[in-house]
Structures are given as structure tokens and as C-alpha cells.
Design an enzyme around this catalytic site. Structure first.
Site, short mmCIF file in Angstrom:
data_model
loop_
_atom_site.label_atom_id
_atom_site.label_comp_id
_atom_site.label_asym_id
_atom_site.label_seq_id
_atom_site.Cartn_x
_atom_site.Cartn_y
_atom_site.Cartn_z
N TYR A 71 16.51 48.14 -10.36
CA TYR A 71 16.61 47.26 -9.39
C TYR A 71 16.06 47.24 -8.80
O TYR A 71 16.39 45.94 -8.03
CB TYR A 71 17.56 47.28 -10.33
CG TYR A 71 18.72 46.64 -10.85
CD1 TYR A 71 18.76 45.34 -11.50
CD2 TYR A 71 19.04 47.68 -12.13
CE1 TYR A 71 19.24 45.12 -12.55
CE2 TYR A 71 19.48 47.70 -13.75
CZ TYR A 71 19.35 45.81 -14.24
OH TYR A 71 20.32 45.29 -14.93
N GLN A 105 21.36 31.86 -16.54
CA GLN A 105 21.46 33.01 -16.88
C GLN A 105 20.03 33.90 -16.23
O GLN A 105 20.20 35.34 -16.00
CB GLN A 105 20.13 32.99 -18.12
CG GLN A 105 21.22 32.15 -19.56
CD GLN A 105 19.59 32.27 -20.87
OE1 GLN A 105 20.23 33.28 -21.26
NE2 GLN A 105 19.01 31.25 -20.81
N ASN A 106 20.02 33.27 -15.02
CA ASN A 106 18.92 34.04 -14.12
C ASN A 106 20.14 35.25 -13.44
O ASN A 106 20.81 34.11 -13.20
CB ASN A 106 17.98 33.30 -13.59
CG ASN A 106 17.04 32.46 -14.40
OD1 ASN A 106 16.72 33.47 -15.24
ND2 ASN A 106 16.26 31.70 -13.63
N VAL A 107 19.82 35.30 -12.90
CA VAL A 107 20.87 36.62 -11.43
C VAL A 107 19.51 36.64 -9.94
O VAL A 107 20.03 37.06 -8.76
CB VAL A 107 20.52 37.92 -11.82
CG1 VAL A 107 21.31 38.11 -13.30
CG2 VAL A 107 19.41 38.50 -12.46
N ASP A 108 18.71 35.76 -9.92
CA ASP A 108 17.72 35.73 -8.71
C ASP A 108 18.09 34.94 -7.78
O ASP A 108 17.68 35.13 -6.61
CB ASP A 108 16.56 35.60 -8.77
CG ASP A 108 15.93 34.08 -9.77
OD1 ASP A 108 16.78 33.32 -9.29
OD2 ASP A 108 14.93 34.45 -10.38
N HIS A 123 25.55 36.18 -16.03
CA HIS A 123 24.64 36.67 -15.91
C HIS A 123 24.71 37.35 -14.48
O HIS A 123 24.76 38.45 -14.94
CB HIS A 123 23.17 36.73 -15.71
CG HIS A 123 23.45 36.61 -18.14
ND1 HIS A 123 22.24 36.28 -18.72
CD2 HIS A 123 24.23 36.69 -19.46
CE1 HIS A 123 22.39 36.01 -19.88
NE2 HIS A 123 23.65 35.96 -20.35
N THR A 193 14.18 29.34 -21.01
CA THR A 193 14.74 30.47 -21.80
C THR A 193 13.73 30.47 -23.19
O THR A 193 13.89 29.09 -23.73
CB THR A 193 16.36 29.44 -21.94
OG1 THR A 193 16.53 30.91 -22.80
CG2 THR A 193 16.94 28.53 -22.40
N SER A 194 14.39 31.59 -23.99
CA SER A 194 13.60 31.81 -24.93
C SER A 194 14.90 31.54 -26.00
O SER A 194 14.49 31.52 -27.24
CB SER A 194 13.17 33.42 -24.97
OG SER A 194 14.83 33.99 -25.02
N ASN A 218 10.16 23.33 -21.67
CA ASN A 218 9.16 25.28 -22.32
C ASN A 218 7.41 24.80 -22.43
O ASN A 218 7.40 24.52 -23.54
CB ASN A 218 10.34 26.00 -22.84
CG ASN A 218 10.08 27.08 -22.90
OD1 ASN A 218 8.47 28.30 -22.93
ND2 ASN A 218 10.76 28.24 -23.04
P1 OAD Z 1 12.94 35.25 -21.47
O1 OAD Z 1 12.28 35.52 -20.63
O2 OAD Z 1 13.70 35.33 -23.17
O3 OAD Z 1 12.23 33.80 -21.65
C1 OAD Z 1 11.63 32.85 -21.42
C2 OAD Z 1 11.10 31.82 -21.14
O4 OAD Z 1 10.49 30.73 -20.40
C3 OAD Z 1 10.25 31.35 -22.32
O5 OAD Z 1 10.78 31.37 -23.33
C4 OAD Z 1 8.80 30.93 -22.23
O6 OAD Z 1 8.04 30.52 -23.17
C5 OAD Z 1 9.52 30.57 -20.85
N1 OAD Z 1 8.77 29.87 -19.93
C6 OAD Z 1 7.58 31.30 -19.51
N2 OAD Z 1 6.46 29.50 -17.93
C7 OAD Z 1 7.87 28.97 -18.42
C8 OAD Z 1 7.33 27.87 -16.86
N3 OAD Z 1 6.58 27.99 -16.12
N4 OAD Z 1 8.27 27.01 -16.68
C9 OAD Z 1 9.17 26.89 -18.25
N5 OAD Z 1 9.07 28.01 -19.79
C10 OAD Z 1 8.50 28.84 -18.84
O7 OAD Z 1 13.96 34.79 -20.50
P2 OAD Z 1 15.44 34.18 -21.29
O8 OAD Z 1 15.70 33.01 -21.80
O9 OAD Z 1 16.25 33.84 -19.70
O10 OAD Z 1 19.77 38.45 -19.62
O11 OAD Z 1 16.28 35.46 -21.65
C11 OAD Z 1 17.98 35.33 -21.39
C12 OAD Z 1 18.07 36.99 -21.06
O12 OAD Z 1 17.94 37.53 -21.97
C13 OAD Z 1 18.09 37.02 -19.35
O13 OAD Z 1 19.22 36.52 -19.24
C14 OAD Z 1 18.60 38.66 -19.03
C15 OAD Z 1 17.80 38.85 -20.72
O14 OAD Z 1 18.19 39.77 -21.43
C16 OAD Z 1 20.57 39.56 -18.78
O15 OAD Z 1 20.28 40.80 -18.49
C17 OAD Z 1 22.17 40.27 -19.53
#
Ligand code: OAD
Length: 257
Positions: A71, A105-108, A123, A193-194, A218
Site C-alpha cells: 500500500y 471504484q477507484n481509491v486514488d 471502494h 472498468t472490467s 473502454n
Molecule cells: P480492472 O483492472 O479490472 O479493469 C480496468 C479496465 O480499464 C479494463 O477493462 C481495461 O480495458 C480498461 N482500460 C484500460 N486503459 C483504459 C483507458 N485508457 N481508458 C479506458 N479504459 C481503459 O479495474 P476495475 O474494473 O476498476 O476493487 O476493477 C474493479 C475493482 O477490482 C477495483 O476497484 C478493485 C479491484 O478489486 C477493490 O480494490 C475493492
């Protein structure tokens, strides 16, 4: 797509006419600020450790020192990072829309640093520190011996970042507000988001069922792509400024400028 004229006109129209725009963001929106995403990045500690194993209450108990190193590294990345054109465009979109809710969902904290006001952090926030036992918010602590985590000056329990670990519930009030925004919005943008982590990933479906237009931004397909009415396969830092440009153009045209 390089210019706002190439955007689907009905989409621009819906955005311009929306009384309430909701946006759900994930790690992808901060990728262009240099913060690795969860499921793609093969850099730094992500390559060596499984985030799902480190971001858990069990890991904090078993390997507190390692969880803190991880962290501390992530906090360093966040401190060095700057909001990118995608974050800035969403802050501007908020100023153009009658009502606007940004669910992240971002923590930044980069949305807030870009100027977004109505932000729901599903989150948590990595820059806040709380104690594991009582969630006391702590701003100063004694450094821990190697292999351990620092302790709360008030109660002596282990300190942790104020984020949702795997297996933990989301903050109830934040989830409630996010669900209400999903039910009430006319347009929901799903950005970077994925779409595999619930309950956040259920919000686009809630919006769609309530009659909203759902647009995904995305570069890669996701499980949410099939429910989206509009899909922009572009990085957020490119697509979102174009959307704002298009909204402004129509906004001024409508008002006779
Ligand atoms: P992921 O890492 O699962 O997904 C990131 C997504 O961003 C993917 O679908 C990529 O294709 C897309 N991506 C990459 N670059 C991009 C760009 N320049 N513009 C737009 N999209 C882009 O991240 P999250 O979906 O946020 O939870 O993950 C969800 C949660 O999983 C997070 O909040 C975290 C993790 O567990 C906790 O920490 C509780």
C-alpha cells in the site's frame, strides 16, 4: 475517432438533454495517469503479487508488513500521479449537466483533484488511514518494526488504508447513493472498468432497467458491453474530452450562440 462530429448524434443528443448524468469509473480512467489497472498491468508489485491476496483482511493479519509495503508503494504512485484529460473532462461535464453523479471504484482521489464535486467512492480512498478495530481515522503514527504494520495511537490495533478489501462489504451509504443515482439517471457512462467486481458492476444494469441510455468507454470489450447501447472503443483520455466538446457545441447551438 478524432473529432466530436464522429460521435453518434443520438448519443450526443441524449447527453445534452439529460437531466441527470451518472458515470461509473474504474481503474482504466487512471491508467493514462500512470496508475496500473488491476487486471491488465504486469508492472511493479502487480506482477509479483496477486492484489486479491494482498488486499484482504486475512493478508493484513498474516503478513501485515507486506500489506503495508504494497500500500505504501501504491500511495506513492497516487501521490505522483496527476489527473489526465479523462478526469478533467468529467469535471467539466459535471458543470454542463443539470445533475451529475460520479460513482468511482477507484481509491486514488484523482476525480476530486480534477475538480469533480459529486463523487461517490464505492471502494474507499487509499490516502486515508484507519485502525482495523474501530475505524478511527489516523493521520500520524509511529513507524512499525520491519515485517509489521503500524498501530493506532488510540487503541493499539493495526492500521490499514481506508479501502474495501476483497471479501468486505462496500460502505452502505455510498452504495445506496450510487444505486439511487443509477435508478434516477437518464444516461450512464461506464468508463474504464472490467465490469467483473460486484456490486459496482450491477449499476449499469440498474440504470438500463430504469430506462437510461448506457454507454461504455473502454478500449477492450467487457461483460458489460452487451448491455451498452453505445460503445466507444477508445481510451477515456481521448473519448471523454470529445464528448464534452460535442456537448458544448450543441449546448451553445441550442442557446443560439
Ligand atoms: P480492472 O483492472 O479490472 O479493469 C480496468 C479496465 O480499464 C479494463 O477493462 C481495461 O480495458 C480498461 N482500460 C484500460 N486503459 C483504459 C483507458 N485508457 N481508458 C479506458 N479504459 C481503459 O479495474 P476495475 O474494473 O476498476 O476493487 O476493477 C474493479 C475493482 O477490482 C477495483 O476497484 C478493485 C479491484 O478489486 C477493490 O480494490 C475493492
Amino acid at each position: 475517432m478524432e473529432n466530436p462530429h464522429a460521435l453518434p448524434p443520438t448519443f450526443v443528443q441524449r447527453l445534452r438533454q439529460a437531466r441527470h448524468i451518472a458515470v461509473l469509473t474504474g481503474a482504466g480512467i487512471s491508467a493514462e495517469s500512470g496508475i496500473p489497472t488491476f487486471r491488465e498491468a504486469q508492472t511493479g508489485l502487480w506482477a509479483r503479487y496477486d492484489p486479491q491476496e494482498l488486499a484482504s483482511p486475512q493478508a493484513l493479519r498474516r503478513q501485515p508488513g507486506l500489506v503495508w509495503v504494497w500500500y505504501t508503494w501504491r500511495r506513492g504512485l497516487v501521490q505522483q500521479a496527476q489527473p489526465n484529460p479523462g478526469h478533467l473532462a468529467l469535471a467539466e461535464m459535471e458543470r454542463l449537466a443539470p445533475r451529475f453523479t460520479l460513482i468511482t471504484q477507484n481509491v486514488d482521489g484523482l476525480h476530486q483533484r480534477a475538480g469533480s464535486q459529486n463523487v461517490i467512492e464505492l471502494h474507499g480512498n487509499i490516502m486515508r488511514t484507519v485502525c482495523a478495530a474501530h475505524r478511527h481515522e489516523v493521520t500520524q503514527w509511529e513507524p512499525a518494526p520491519e515485517g509489521e504494520a503500524p498501530r493506532c495511537p488510540q487503541c493499539g490495533s493495526v492500521l490499514r488504508p481506508d479501502v474495501v478489501f476483497f471479501g468486505e462489504s462496500l460502505p452502505a451509504e455510498a452504495l445506496q447513493r450510487a444505486t439511487e443515482a443509477a435508478q434516477a439517471c437518464d444516461v450512464m457512462l461506464v468508463v474504464g472498468t472490467s465490469g467483473v467486481v460486484y456490486p459496482a458492476a450491477s449499476l449499469p444494469g440498474v440504470a438500463k432497467d430504469a430506462g437510461a441510455l448506457v454507454a461504455e468507454i473502454n478500449p477492450q470489450p467487457t461483460p458489460l458491453s452487451s448491455l451498452a447501447d453505445i460503445v466507444l472503443r477508445q481510451p477515456a483520455g481521448k473519448a471523454l474530452p470529445l464528448l464534452v466538446q460535442a456537448m458544448k457545441r450543441n449546448f451553445f447551438a441550442q442557446d443560439g450562440f
